[in-house]
Write an enzyme that holds these catalytic residues in place. Structure first.
Site, mmCIF file in Angstrom:
data_model
loop_
_atom_site.group_PDB
_atom_site.id
_atom_site.type_symbol
_atom_site.label_atom_id
_atom_site.label_comp_id
_atom_site.label_asym_id
_atom_site.label_seq_id
_atom_site.Cartn_x
_atom_site.Cartn_y
_atom_site.Cartn_z
ATOM 1 N N ARG A 40 2.960 -13.521 -4.372
ATOM 2 C CA ARG A 40 2.508 -12.755 -5.546
ATOM 3 C C ARG A 40 1.816 -13.523 -6.523
ATOM 4 O O ARG A 40 0.701 -13.010 -7.147
ATOM 5 C CB ARG A 40 3.579 -12.003 -5.891
ATOM 6 C CG ARG A 40 3.303 -10.841 -7.100
ATOM 7 C CD ARG A 40 4.513 -10.291 -7.567
ATOM 8 N NE ARG A 40 4.284 -9.545 -8.625
ATOM 9 C CZ ARG A 40 3.819 -8.253 -8.911
ATOM 10 N NH1 ARG A 40 3.733 -7.662 -7.728
ATOM 11 N NH2 ARG A 40 3.648 -7.697 -9.806
ATOM 12 N N ILE A 73 -1.972 -4.820 -10.876
ATOM 13 C CA ILE A 73 -1.194 -4.949 -9.658
ATOM 14 C C ILE A 73 0.071 -4.541 -9.948
ATOM 15 O O ILE A 73 1.009 -4.949 -11.139
ATOM 16 C CB ILE A 73 -0.996 -6.317 -9.114
ATOM 17 C CG1 ILE A 73 -2.411 -6.643 -8.699
ATOM 18 C CG2 ILE A 73 -0.095 -6.163 -8.106
ATOM 19 C CD1 ILE A 73 -2.477 -8.167 -8.202
ATOM 20 N N SER A 74 0.768 -3.620 -9.456
ATOM 21 C CA SER A 74 1.848 -2.702 -9.801
ATOM 22 C C SER A 74 3.177 -3.639 -9.982
ATOM 23 O O SER A 74 3.144 -4.934 -9.136
ATOM 24 C CB SER A 74 2.264 -1.362 -8.977
ATOM 25 O OG SER A 74 1.082 -0.518 -8.958
ATOM 26 N N ALA A 75 4.168 -3.339 -10.500
ATOM 27 C CA ALA A 75 5.338 -4.060 -10.670
ATOM 28 C C ALA A 75 6.102 -3.916 -9.128
ATOM 29 O O ALA A 75 5.896 -3.135 -8.608
ATOM 30 C CB ALA A 75 6.541 -3.505 -11.755
ATOM 31 N N PHE A 217 1.499 5.009 -13.130
ATOM 32 C CA PHE A 217 0.187 4.200 -12.798
ATOM 33 C C PHE A 217 -0.918 4.333 -13.559
ATOM 34 O O PHE A 217 -0.928 5.547 -14.471
ATOM 35 C CB PHE A 217 -0.198 4.634 -11.306
ATOM 36 C CG PHE A 217 0.780 4.011 -10.305
ATOM 37 C CD1 PHE A 217 0.407 2.750 -9.502
ATOM 38 C CD2 PHE A 217 1.939 4.658 -9.902
ATOM 39 C CE1 PHE A 217 1.159 2.221 -8.730
ATOM 40 C CE2 PHE A 217 2.660 4.304 -8.767
ATOM 41 C CZ PHE A 217 2.162 3.189 -8.041
#
Length: 400
Positions: A40, A73-75, A217
């Site tokens: 990541r 970029i989402s959690a 989001f």
């Protein structure tokens, strides 16, 4: 990269996976293996390893001229939840709408060598960045497309899974056409200003939910962007709705807010606030969302429930919204739900709202009680309670 750096990010990644298991964000070995495999931190190289592998941290991709994020970029927590909702299997053909690169790499791990992953974004800068990092991390098989998702799917064939990682206000017809007969669409769907990640499957011509989870989001851009009706009642207090039939009389509502305050308590338990908020939002006759800054809340004018947005019931000249107080007699959570109301119609609005709070606590105090149905095509002139009109169809929510 030094051996120490490799060891550091390997340990942090393993810790992240264990934490995702602990919070039930992931439950399957396949999703855990994908998170273990994909580096990541390589998709956010300017951030520390600790931030990159934090369970609830987003990785910025692009900001607008005001410095606000328009692509992230989402959690990991949210990505895990959505990938579990999608139930991706090896060999599947998967489309991601909204790109950052990292989630597409996770999906590539899940579909394996025989599967196919396409990630699509309206912003060429975002796609170029995703392409670069996907190639750098060995996920060069992922296809990248820069286009508007509202119409771009028409020539891409069908997909076993479609996952949107941007907030969607509606579901375009092209998405439904591109979904395989036994496929699944996972999308953060906004209804009356509140968003849930919904896993939809086909039910005849409709889509029906198999699960839903709280989600947040960045909004969809382009032709699919949500309509936005927002008024400021005063500095630090906003009222927002996507329902054209809800009155937003700024002057009268502002006057009401500054006037007398009515408190009405339901005697019902306040618990599972995300589920409660979803229920009242979909069942209020004239719903909006009330937002207030911390300064306004500290002044005592508006309750803390409005800090992140709270479901409000509005009329031409009055407003009511949910709050809580300590009351150990109402259940294990130790809180009682209630209503704050302002304006000439305060009593009537508060009564309607508290009845819903009691109904929730009596009949639906559990998770997953809602069945969400998307019905494509022209909506009837009058929708039932718990329904919301969209551009390409309408949404109904039944409570079971």
């Amino acid at each position: 990269m030094t051996q120490l750096e490799t060891a550091d990010h390997g340990a942090l990644r393993a810790n992240m996976v264990r934490a995702l298991y602990k919070e039930d964000a992931i439950v399957s070995e396949a999703v855990a293996a994908a998170f273990t495999a994909v580096p990541r931190h390589r998709f956010g190289p300017d951030l520390s390893l600790e931030v990159a592998y934090d369970l609830h941290s987003v990785l910025p991709v692009k900001k607008d001229e005001h410095g606000l994020p328009i692509s992230v970029i989402s959690a990991p927590h949210l990505q895990g939840v959505m990938l579990e909702q999608a139930a991706i299997k090896p060999g599947m053909r998967v489309l991601e709408i909204g790109s950052g690169g990292y989630n597409a790499a996770l999906i590539q791990e899940l579909v394996g060598a025989d599967g196919e992953v396409t990630t699509l974004d309206i912003d060429p800068d975002v796609i170029d960045r995703a392409r670069r990092y996907l190639d750098d991390t060995g996920y060069d098989r992922v296809k990248t497309i820069a286009d508007d998702a509202e119409t771009a799917l028409a020539g891409l064939g069908t997909f076993d899974r479609i996952i949107a990682t941007v907030t969607t206000w509606d579901i375009p017809p092209s998405w439904i056409s591109a979904l395989a007969k036994d496929g699944r669409l996972v999308t953060p769907l906004t209804v009356c200003g509140t968003t849930r990640s919904v896993a939809f499957e086909r039910d005849g011509n409709d889509l029906v939910s198999r699960s839903y989870r709280l989600a947040s989001f960045v909004p969809m851009q382009g032709k699919g962007a949500a309509p936005d009706r927002k008024v400021m009642l005063r500095d630090g207090v906003a009222l927002q709705t996507d329902n054209e039939q809800v009155p937003l009389n700024t002057a009268e509502l502002a006057r009401a807010l500054e006037g007398d305050r009515l408190e009405k308590w339901s005697g019902a338990a306040y618990d599972m606030p995300d589920e409660l908020d979803w229920f009242v939002t979909l069942n209020l006759s004239s719903p909006a969302r009330l937002h207030a800054t911390q300064d306004v809340i500290a002044s005592g004018l508006v309750e803390p429930s409005a800090r992140l947005g709270v479901a409000a019931l509005v009329s031409e000249d009055s407003i009511a919204y949910r709050t809580r107080r300590t009351n150990p007699d109402t259940g294990t959570a130790g809180f009682e739900s209630g209503v704050i109301a302002h304006g000439p119609q305060a009593e009537q609005l508060a009564e309607q709202y508290t009845e819903l709070l009691r109904e929730w606590a009596t009949d639906y105090l559990r998770r997953g009680a809602a069945i969400i149905r998307y019905v494509p095509g022209a909506a009837p002139s009058t929708l039932p309670q718990g329904a919301a009109r969209k551009r390409h169809g309408y949404v109904t929510v039944a409570w079971v």
